[in-house]
Design an enzyme around this catalytic site. Structure first.
Site, PDB file in Angstrom:
ATOM      1  N   LYS A 232      36.659  35.285  54.469  1.00 38.62           N
ATOM      2  CA  LYS A 232      35.688  34.197  54.608  1.00 38.62           C
ATOM      3  C   LYS A 232      36.019  33.269  55.786  1.00 38.62           C
ATOM      4  O   LYS A 232      35.125  32.871  56.531  1.00 38.62           O
ATOM      5  CB  LYS A 232      35.634  33.391  53.303  1.00 38.62           C
ATOM      6  CG  LYS A 232      34.504  32.374  53.306  1.00 38.62           C
ATOM      7  CD  LYS A 232      34.232  31.806  51.927  1.00 38.62           C
ATOM      8  CE  LYS A 232      32.999  30.899  51.984  1.00 38.62           C
ATOM      9  NZ  LYS A 232      32.636  30.385  50.663  1.00 38.62           N
TER      10      LYS A 232
ATOM     11  N   GLU B  47      25.349  46.215  43.481  1.00 39.50           N
ATOM     12  CA  GLU B  47      25.891  46.676  44.771  1.00 39.50           C
ATOM     13  C   GLU B  47      25.908  48.197  44.903  1.00 39.50           C
ATOM     14  O   GLU B  47      25.820  48.730  46.007  1.00 39.50           O
ATOM     15  CB  GLU B  47      27.299  46.117  44.994  1.00 39.50           C
ATOM     16  CG  GLU B  47      27.339  44.628  45.326  1.00 39.50           C
ATOM     17  CD  GLU B  47      27.392  43.742  44.093  1.00 39.50           C
ATOM     18  OE1 GLU B  47      27.215  44.261  42.964  1.00 39.50           O
ATOM     19  OE2 GLU B  47      27.615  42.533  44.252  1.00 39.50           O
TER      20      GLU B  47
ATOM     21  N   PHE C  93      40.380  34.109  43.287  1.00 37.10           N
ATOM     22  CA  PHE C  93      39.128  34.427  42.594  1.00 37.10           C
ATOM     23  C   PHE C  93      38.338  35.455  43.410  1.00 37.10           C
ATOM     24  O   PHE C  93      38.175  35.313  44.613  1.00 37.10           O
ATOM     25  CB  PHE C  93      38.298  33.147  42.413  1.00 37.10           C
ATOM     26  CG  PHE C  93      36.956  33.401  41.782  1.00 37.10           C
ATOM     27  CD1 PHE C  93      36.875  33.877  40.478  1.00 37.10           C
ATOM     28  CD2 PHE C  93      35.783  33.193  42.498  1.00 37.10           C
ATOM     29  CE1 PHE C  93      35.641  34.123  39.895  1.00 37.10           C
ATOM     30  CE2 PHE C  93      34.550  33.437  41.921  1.00 37.10           C
ATOM     31  CZ  PHE C  93      34.470  33.901  40.621  1.00 37.10           C
ATOM     32  N   GLN C  94      37.861  36.471  42.754  1.00 40.38           N
ATOM     33  CA  GLN C  94      37.109  37.571  43.367  1.00 40.38           C
ATOM     34  C   GLN C  94      37.883  38.263  44.488  1.00 40.38           C
ATOM     35  O   GLN C  94      37.308  38.680  45.482  1.00 40.38           O
ATOM     36  CB  GLN C  94      35.729  37.112  43.846  1.00 40.38           C
ATOM     37  CG  GLN C  94      34.823  36.737  42.662  1.00 40.38           C
ATOM     38  CD  GLN C  94      33.348  36.633  43.025  1.00 40.38           C
ATOM     39  OE1 GLN C  94      33.001  36.241  44.138  1.00 40.38           O
ATOM     40  NE2 GLN C  94      32.486  36.991  42.080  1.00 40.38           N
TER      41      GLN C  94
ATOM     42  N   MET D 253      22.167  68.871  31.608  1.00 38.21           N
ATOM     43  CA  MET D 253      23.178  69.789  32.134  1.00 38.21           C
ATOM     44  C   MET D 253      24.403  69.816  31.227  1.00 38.21           C
ATOM     45  O   MET D 253      25.013  70.873  31.016  1.00 38.21           O
ATOM     46  CB  MET D 253      23.562  69.386  33.566  1.00 38.21           C
ATOM     47  CG  MET D 253      24.396  70.426  34.287  1.00 38.21           C
ATOM     48  SD  MET D 253      23.554  72.033  34.386  1.00 38.21           S
ATOM     49  CE  MET D 253      22.726  71.906  35.965  1.00 38.21           C
TER      50      MET D 253
END
Lengths: 567, 156
Positions: free
Chosen positions: A164, A52, A114-115, A480
């Site tokens: 949802k 993502e 969940f999630q 760097m």
């Protein structure tokens, strides 16, 4: 229209209404209804990334290179937390973006489902605004607001969190033509009296300087900046975010300023008597120590759309809040109408001084080196692409060399994470750039450390046949970090060495791409030419470069602009 | 500001994220139920207060913000304080103090008084100073609410 649509259908319809052609995302439980609707239509193209974070960076690169709002779609929980780095990156660089995230059903919110994460809470400090849509009736207008907020004023990412069950419920769909919000009315036009005062100050300048930032790019004001600079014959420096705002190959360009800016730009910045700051914010990497900056007297005009950017780090004399494009147009008009001109004799002296600083040749490097010099690779890339490529970069030494040695003449060609400094940005951003500019040459300048932070996207590039050219400046160090350790930490290279690197050629090949390893300076040009000949293939060019090369000039942290370390 | 879920946390989050002080914050819906009004007390130099104001203004849900110190204004805070009150001498003394501070006793038991007191924050402090420290059992304060003096009004 009396047909009722589901929340998922509405979401996709809204994107279509906004003219969105391409979104980036990754499916998951909470967004399955939305993906189902995506599947049933063909107006909005979906690009499936492999993580993502990359979806957001790709949407970001898409937005930066095209001036459209970037759009990403992720699922709840880990989908969102993975996206956070990308969102923060876009936020720091003021990139217009709408992120749609799935959320657990409204009746499960707060129950550690969940999630489930508190998406609005987690993203709050790194978005321009965010919404949780709990009521299907609010969905369309919320998405409209999201696009409006993201793309107006000082742009930024806006997140819309859709539970949802909301994506399942049905309601009559109506997409508003426009929204007005009493609490959000961004300014565009600058205050005429302030602009008039600015014009007067500009005409009185003896040692003028124009300092232009990312605001010039974001407001599409590069032509106006160029016109102003040339009308006045003033020197112009661009920030890291502003490169391309003024043509870098022009004589009046002093290149980039700041921590790794040119000697001439930093000196002119320090010793000018009138400074015109355009869409820039005097950040720590630009002016170094603000106290040291004020050792010299100068008057400052500051044009910015965000009032909070004005007098944040540096007190200014003439603040002008407004869209850079509008303000510059008005300023140019006033200057053209005026019969006066700045003192030409003084200006000539000033240019003489600047040319003396230029003679210092602060970007010089060993051109006869037997080991590939990273600067040389970028210069050659510039020549081979005739300065006309879209260049994305990751973060570190290679980013600074890209900014110093690729001369950007056009805006929206240089795409990098300036504010947040996100390693892993380059390749996914390049995917977005390539999708927004299918015919454009797109190169990602990276290092062996950064590229590994989103290396999985080589798979996305294969799936969508994105012919990126990956320019990997491989010095086997986090360059760097190593440079700072050399300068400020007694050469103790704590954990900055990249051991156990993959064979990048084989890695590229395993993803179905072309890999090249270049070890000799004499092979650099040929390899780059060969890579760009392969118009339909991604070519991963692994340049084995000098391990000890450092980025110069350098203004060490806490030091002033005129206290550069030079080669 | 818009009377919406999460608006308060944006304000509070801004203060912590940018390292500004927040002395007190009081908030409730206004006569227009779509709007909330919040009074924030903060401490900082002029530059910091200017930045606080600008950053708050950037929050999408903030409709309007004024610095009450720019003009003359009135501020009041409500405090409920529970004090130990045993023995008639003590009880009399606390009643007298409450009267002096124009508070009222709103709950009584044979061992305690609960006093309601309104005023500027410094007046409430002064009351607590005046009461014997060990007698104070519990306090709760709302933080200041402020409004400009005169006919000028803060309207959307």
């Amino acid at each position: 229209m009396s047909v009722e649509l589901t929340g998922a259908e509405i979401t996709i319809r809204c994107l279509q209404e906004e003219g969105v052609q391409c979104i980036f995302g990754y499916p998951g439980g909470a967004v399955l209804f939305i993906y189902d609707e995506l599947f049933k239509q063909d107006k909005v193209r979906h690009i499936l990334v492999r993580h993502e974070q990359a979806a957001i960076h790709a949407a970001d690169g898409y937005a930066r290179s095209s001036n459209h709002v970037g759009v990403a779609l992720v699922t709840s929980g880990p989908g969102v937390t993975n996206a956070v780095t990308g969102i923060a990156t876009a936020y720091m660089d003021s990139i217009p973006m709408v992120v749609i995230s799935g959320q657990v059903p409204t009746n499960a919110i707060g129950l550690d489902a969940f999630q489930e994460v508190d998406t609005v809470g987690i993203t709050r400090p790194c978005v321009k605004h965010n919404f949780l849509v709990k009521d299907i009736n609010e969905l369309a207008v919320t998405i409209k607001k999201a696009f409006y907020i993201a793309s107006t004023g000082r742009p930024g990412p806006v997140l819309v969190d859709i539970p949802k069950d909301v994506s399942q419920q049905k309601v009559k769909f109506e997409y508003p033509d426009k929204v007005s919000m009493r609490s959000y009315n961004p300014v565009t036009k600058g205050h005429t009296r302030q602009i008039r005062k600015a014009a007067e100050l500009i005409l009185s300048a003896k040692r003028p300087m124009i300092y232009a930032g990312g605001g010039v790019i974001l407001s599409n004001a590069a032509p106006q900046l160029t016109e102003l600079t040339q009308l006045l014959n003033f020197p112009c420096t661009n920030t890291l975010m502003g490169l391309g705002g003024y043509p870098a190959t022009d004589r009046q360009s002093l290149g980039m300023l700041g921590m790794h800016g040119t000697y001439e730009a930093n000196m002119a910045m320090q010793y000018c008597d009138v400074l015109v700051a355009v869409g820039a914010r005097f950040d720590d990497r630009v002016i170094g120590n603000p106290k040291h900056f004020f050792n010299e007297n100068r008057k400052i005009i500051h044009i910015d759309i965000d009032p909070s950017s004005i007098s944040k780090r540096v007190k200014v004399d003439i603040p002008i809040v407004g869209d850079v494009l509008d303000v510059l147009k008005e300023l140019i008009k006033l200057l053209k109408e005026s019969k006066e001109k700045p003192d030409q004799g003084a200006l000539k002296e000033w240019w003489k001084q600047i040319d003396l600083w230029r003679e210092r040749d602060c970007l010089k490097f060993d051109r006869d080196s037997k080991i590939i010099k990273p600067q040389r690779v970028i210069e050659t890339l510039f020549d081979v692409t005739k300065g006309d490529a879209f260049i994305t970069s990751d973060v570190g030494q290679h980013q600074m060399w890209a900014a110093q040695f690729y001369k950007f003449d056009k805006p929206r060609r240089w795409i990098n994470s300036g504010g947040l400094g996100t390693m892993g940005f380059g390749m996914p951003a390049a995917m977005g750039v390539q999708l927004a500019n299918p015919k454009g040459k797109v190169a990602c300048i990276t290092g062996e450390a950064s590229i590994q932070m989103c290396i999985q996207e080589l798979s996305t590039c294969k799936q969508y046949k994105l012919p990126l050219k990956i320019i990997n400046l491989n010095n086997r160090y986090m360059g760097m970090v190593r440079q700072w350790q050399e300068f400020f930490h007694g050469n103790r290279y704590a954990e900055s060495y990249m051991n156990a690197l993959p064979d990048f050629v084989k890695l590229a090949e395993s993803y179905g791409h072309v890999g090249m390893k270049i070890e000799q300076p004499g092979d650099v040009e040929g390899a780059l030419k060969e890579a760009f000949k392969r118009k339909d293939q991604l070519v991963f060019l692994d340049f084995i470069t000098d391990q000890t090369e450092n980025v110069f000039p350098m203004v060490p942290g806490g030091k002033g602009l005129s206290e550069m370390i030079l080669v | 500001m818009e009377n919406e879920a999460g608006a308060l946390s944006r304000v509070a989050g801004l203060f912590s994220a940018r390292g500004y002080n927040i002395e007190s914050l009081s908030v409730a819906p206004t006569e227009d139920p779509t709007l909330s009004r919040m009074t924030i007390v903060t401490v900082g130099s002029d530059e910091v207060v200017e930045q606080v104001t600008k950053q708050l203004n950037k929050l999408i849900e903030v409709v309007k913000i004024i610095d009450l110190n720019d003009g003359s204004h009135i501020e009041r805070e409500l405090m409920l304080v529970k004090v130990r009150a045993t023995g008639s001498a003590d009880r009399e003394e606390i009643k007298r103090l409450t009267e002096i501070f124009r508070g009222c006793i709103i709950d009584v038991t044979d061992k305690s008084y609960t006093i309601e007191l309104t005023g500027t924050s410094s007046k409430l402090d002064a009351f607590l100073e005046a009461v014997e420290r060990s007698a104070v059992l519990e306090t709760v304060r709302t933080g200041a609410s402020g409004i400009g003096r005169g006919e000028w009004t803060l309207k959307v």
